[in-house]
Design an enzyme around this catalytic site. Structure first.
Site, PDB file in Angstrom:
ATOM      1  CG  ASN A 140      -0.398  -0.072   2.502  1.00 34.44           C
ATOM      2  OD1 ASN A 140       0.693  -0.611   2.679  1.00 34.44           O
ATOM      3  ND2 ASN A 140      -1.065   0.480   3.481  1.00 34.44           N
ATOM      4  CD  GLU A 240       5.759  -0.632  12.736  1.00 41.39           C
ATOM      5  OE1 GLU A 240       4.645  -0.103  12.891  1.00 41.39           O
ATOM      6  OE2 GLU A 240       6.704  -0.463  13.528  1.00 41.39           O
ATOM      7  CB  CYS A 274      -1.672   0.377   8.554  1.00 43.12           C
ATOM      8  SG  CYS A 274      -0.465   1.688   8.733  1.00 43.12           S
TER       9      CYS A 274
HETATM   10  P1  NAP Z   1       0.382  -9.042   3.575  1.00 42.90           P
HETATM   11  O1  NAP Z   1      -0.479  -9.849   2.700  1.00 42.90           O
HETATM   12  O2  NAP Z   1       0.560  -9.455   4.974  1.00 42.90           O
HETATM   13  O3  NAP Z   1       1.809  -8.974   2.840  1.00 42.90           O
HETATM   14  C1  NAP Z   1       2.871  -8.241   3.399  1.00 42.90           C
HETATM   15  C2  NAP Z   1       4.180  -8.834   2.913  1.00 42.90           C
HETATM   16  O4  NAP Z   1       4.338 -10.139   3.459  1.00 42.90           O
HETATM   17  C3  NAP Z   1       4.255  -8.984   1.404  1.00 42.90           C
HETATM   18  O5  NAP Z   1       5.557  -8.713   0.965  1.00 42.90           O
HETATM   19  C4  NAP Z   1       3.924 -10.459   1.217  1.00 42.90           C
HETATM   20  O6  NAP Z   1       4.414 -10.977  -0.001  1.00 42.90           O
HETATM   21  C5  NAP Z   1       4.645 -11.062   2.406  1.00 42.90           C
HETATM   22  N1  NAP Z   1       4.213 -12.391   2.814  1.00 42.90           N
HETATM   23  C6  NAP Z   1       3.090 -13.059   2.447  1.00 42.90           C
HETATM   24  N2  NAP Z   1       3.066 -14.282   3.035  1.00 42.90           N
HETATM   25  C7  NAP Z   1       4.192 -14.385   3.768  1.00 42.90           C
HETATM   26  C8  NAP Z   1       4.736 -15.398   4.622  1.00 42.90           C
HETATM   27  N3  NAP Z   1       4.103 -16.555   4.814  1.00 42.90           N
HETATM   28  N4  NAP Z   1       5.908 -15.166   5.243  1.00 42.90           N
HETATM   29  C9  NAP Z   1       6.546 -13.990   5.078  1.00 42.90           C
HETATM   30  N5  NAP Z   1       6.093 -12.987   4.277  1.00 42.90           N
HETATM   31  C10 NAP Z   1       4.922 -13.182   3.643  1.00 42.90           C
HETATM   32  O7  NAP Z   1      -0.095  -7.511   3.608  1.00 42.90           O
HETATM   33  P2  NAP Z   1      -0.533  -6.596   2.390  1.00 42.90           P
HETATM   34  O8  NAP Z   1      -1.856  -7.055   1.888  1.00 42.90           O
HETATM   35  O9  NAP Z   1       0.585  -6.433   1.423  1.00 42.90           O
HETATM   36  O10 NAP Z   1      -0.673  -5.181   3.137  1.00 42.90           O
HETATM   37  C11 NAP Z   1      -1.814  -4.800   3.815  1.00 42.90           C
HETATM   38  C12 NAP Z   1      -1.676  -5.022   5.303  1.00 42.90           C
HETATM   39  O11 NAP Z   1      -0.504  -4.372   5.785  1.00 42.90           O
HETATM   40  C13 NAP Z   1      -2.831  -4.405   6.073  1.00 42.90           C
HETATM   41  O12 NAP Z   1      -3.228  -5.253   7.099  1.00 42.90           O
HETATM   42  C14 NAP Z   1      -2.224  -3.123   6.625  1.00 42.90           C
HETATM   43  O13 NAP Z   1      -2.872  -2.629   7.776  1.00 42.90           O
HETATM   44  C15 NAP Z   1      -0.830  -3.566   6.911  1.00 42.90           C
HETATM   45  N6  NAP Z   1       0.072  -2.407   6.983  1.00 42.90           N
HETATM   46  C16 NAP Z   1       0.567  -2.037   8.207  1.00 42.90           C
HETATM   47  C17 NAP Z   1       1.367  -0.898   8.305  1.00 42.90           C
HETATM   48  C18 NAP Z   1       1.942  -0.441   9.623  1.00 42.90           C
HETATM   49  O14 NAP Z   1       2.917   0.317   9.596  1.00 42.90           O
HETATM   50  N7  NAP Z   1       1.393  -0.841  10.764  1.00 42.90           N
HETATM   51  C19 NAP Z   1       1.668  -0.170   7.154  1.00 42.90           C
HETATM   52  C20 NAP Z   1       1.143  -0.594   5.940  1.00 42.90           C
HETATM   53  C21 NAP Z   1       0.349  -1.713   5.861  1.00 42.90           C
HETATM   54  P3  NAP Z   1       3.431 -11.150  -1.254  1.00 42.90           P
HETATM   55  O15 NAP Z   1       2.681  -9.870  -1.420  1.00 42.90           O
HETATM   56  O16 NAP Z   1       4.369 -11.412  -2.355  1.00 42.90           O
HETATM   57  O17 NAP Z   1       2.538 -12.298  -0.915  1.00 42.90           O
END
Ligand code: NAP
Length: 466
Positions: A140, A240, A274
């Site tokens: 994002n 995070e 987020c």
């Molecule tokens: P996500 O699906 O959890 O993916 C995040 C990262 O983790 C991606 O690079 C993903 O790779 C990787 N990943 C997936 N499965 C994994 C595994 N089993 N082991 C290790 N890494 C793995 O999250 P998203 O959909 O990209 O982002 C949205 C989420 O991020 C929301 O919940 C949002 O609130 C949160 N977020 C939090 C913050 C904060 O600072 N608190 C900031 C931004 C976003 P792939 O995409 O290649 O599968």
């Protein structure tokens, strides 16, 4: 795919523009074996980074910032076509990324320790890099959230492997080209920085489990974050994660300002933030006025192509994400929720939607991550506090009140990493401590705080000074 200074380019995975659904490129999807090899190379470069003088790390970071500045329009366009973010917001993301690298440059020279007096001696502390950092980032904010890991890692003298989301990897690839250019200009061996594209459940999973990694710095969903706590073993982790961020509007607050702040905080990046407004808890006496204002303000938002400078609402990251949101809206209505505005979906686009719901409604309880705003009426501050805390999440909470006593009580009692008074939860500066409690995370980012997480304190005790 940028490993030890070599680009490994294959057409394994398609990268899709979420708005047009056209293919905009292809990326390499590394195997587990290739990921292991890349991690080994990065590990062999730990000492290179550790021994780089602070002044070199400073100038690397400043030069990266200046290259990003030169490529600002190009990077913003990449973010918009890869992640569906409206171009004006992508430009802001690039500007923030420049700031993130500049803050880190400052801390490269400010890695200070302490002295503690001792009878016939002295105790000294110094900060040392943790070693090899495995950084995993979400879709994002595909540039600035990469910067929030890469920049403090360089400032503290760590080598790095980076896995960007396969849903939006292009900005990280462009940043890697900039880092390659800058490292070459300083004669730094390129194995200190490695970009590992591919699938999260292969590349990310290997980074998390591999014993050569000293610290996993993860930003993403609660679900993946929880799996990391189980899989990482004996290494440092920072997480995070997601949120369901309440915005409390009390009757003594400035309702006009609350309306503007809410609409901005909910619909920024189509709700894929987020710290987006997760739900509004508004006191009964002002609820009608607030809702009327929010609908009027939301009507002004323009939905369209992210590359159009007039666009406020672009696309969600995939059509499947938009379909999930459509199903959630339907479920909410079945549970008694009322659509006050919007409710429409076309391919990956969800139109801004405002819902009147109660506390038990599905939309009150989850992270929606889309332009859907649930509004809940409450009878007073105590009820708002109870429901605001009644969640597994704890990232940010916003409060609108002009009563200083209520502001301090809520600031004290809201169980969140950050509490915003007279603002929505959707506020971040890149140099402030940022992160959540409960299931929203562990540890803090915000450059100075990431620098602390990415370094260890070494204590040196000198005895018998005559
Ligand atoms: P996500 O699906 O959890 O993916 C995040 C990262 O983790 C991606 O690079 C993903 O790779 C990787 N990943 C997936 N499965 C994994 C595994 N089993 N082991 C290790 N890494 C793995 O999250 P998203 O959909 O990209 O982002 C949205 C989420 O991020 C929301 O919940 C949002 O609130 C949160 N977020 C939090 C913050 C904060 O600072 N608190 C900031 C931004 C976003 P792939 O995409 O290649 O599968």
């Amino acid at each position: 795919m940028f490993i030890n200074g070599e680009w490994v380019l294959r057409d394994d995975l398609k990268v899709i523009n979420p708005y047009t659904l056209e293919t905009i490129g292809n990326i390499t999807s590394l195997s587990r074996k290739e990921t292991k090899e890349a991690i080994k190379i990065a590990e062999e470069h730990k000492s290179v980074m550790k021994n780089l003088p602070p002044s070199t790390r400073y100038s690397i970071l400043m030069n990266i910032a200046s290259e990003i500045q030169k490529n600002k329009e190009k990077l913003a366009k990449i973010i918009s076509v890869d992640a569906g973010k409206p171009i004006r917001q992508s430009i802001i993301e690039v500007d923030r990324t420049i700031g993130t690298f500049k803050f880190a440059a400052f801390y490269a020279k400010e890695l200070r320790g302490e002295t503690i007096p001792l009878e016939n001696g002295i105790i000294l502390t110094k900060r040392e890099p943790v070693g090899l950092i495995g950084a995993i980032t979400p879709f994002n904010f595909p540039l600035n959230l990469v910067a929030h890991k890469v920049a403090p890692a360089i400032a503290t003298g760590n080598s790095l492997v980076l896995h960007p989301s396969s849903k939006a990897p292009m900005a990280a690839i462009e940043l890697t080209k900039i880092i390659e250019k800058v490292l070459k200009s300083k004669n730094v061996p390129l194995g200190v920085f490695n970009l590992l594209t591919g699938m999260g459940d292969v590349v990310g999973d290997e980074i998390v489990k591999n014993d050569k990694i000293n610290m996993v710095s993860f930003t993403g969903s609660v679900e993946v974050g929880e799996s990391i706590t189980k899989n990482a073993g004996f290494k440092k982790i920072t997480l995070e994660l997601g949120g369901n961020n309440p915005m409390i509007v009390l009757k003594d607050g400035d309702i006009k300002k609350a309306v503007k702040s809410c609409v901005r905080g909910k619909f920024l990046n189509s709700g894929q933030v987020c710290i987006s407004v997760g739900r509004v808890l508004v006191e009964d006496e002002v609820a009608d006025e607030f809702i009327k204002g929010v609908i009027e303000e939301t009507k002004k938002l323009k939905v369209g192509n992210p590359l159009d400078r007039e666009t406020d609402i672009g696309a969600l990251i995939t059509p499947e994400s938009a379909e999930r949101v459509e199903n959630l809206i339907n479920q909410s209505v079945e549970e008694g929720g009322k659509i006050l505005y919007g409710g429409k979906r076309e391919k990956s686009v969800v139109y801004p939607t405002i819902m009147d719901v109660n506390h038990d409604n599905i939309l009150s309880k989850i992270e929606i991550f889309a332009p859907v705003l649930p509004i809940i009426r409450i009878k007073d501050m105590d009820e708002a506090l109870h429901y605001a805390n009644n969640t597994k999440y704890g990232l940010h909470a916003g409060v609108f009140t002009n009563d200083i006593n209520k502001a301090f009580k809520l600031a004290d009692e809201l169980e969140y990493g950050g509490v915003l008074i007279n603002n929505s939860p959707t506020f971040r500066r890149d140099n402030m401590p940022f992160g959540g409690i409960k299931r929203s995370g562990m540890g803090r980012e915000g450059v100075k705080y990431a620098v602390e997480e990415m370094s260890e304190i070494k204590t040196i005790i000198i005895n018998n000074i005559q």
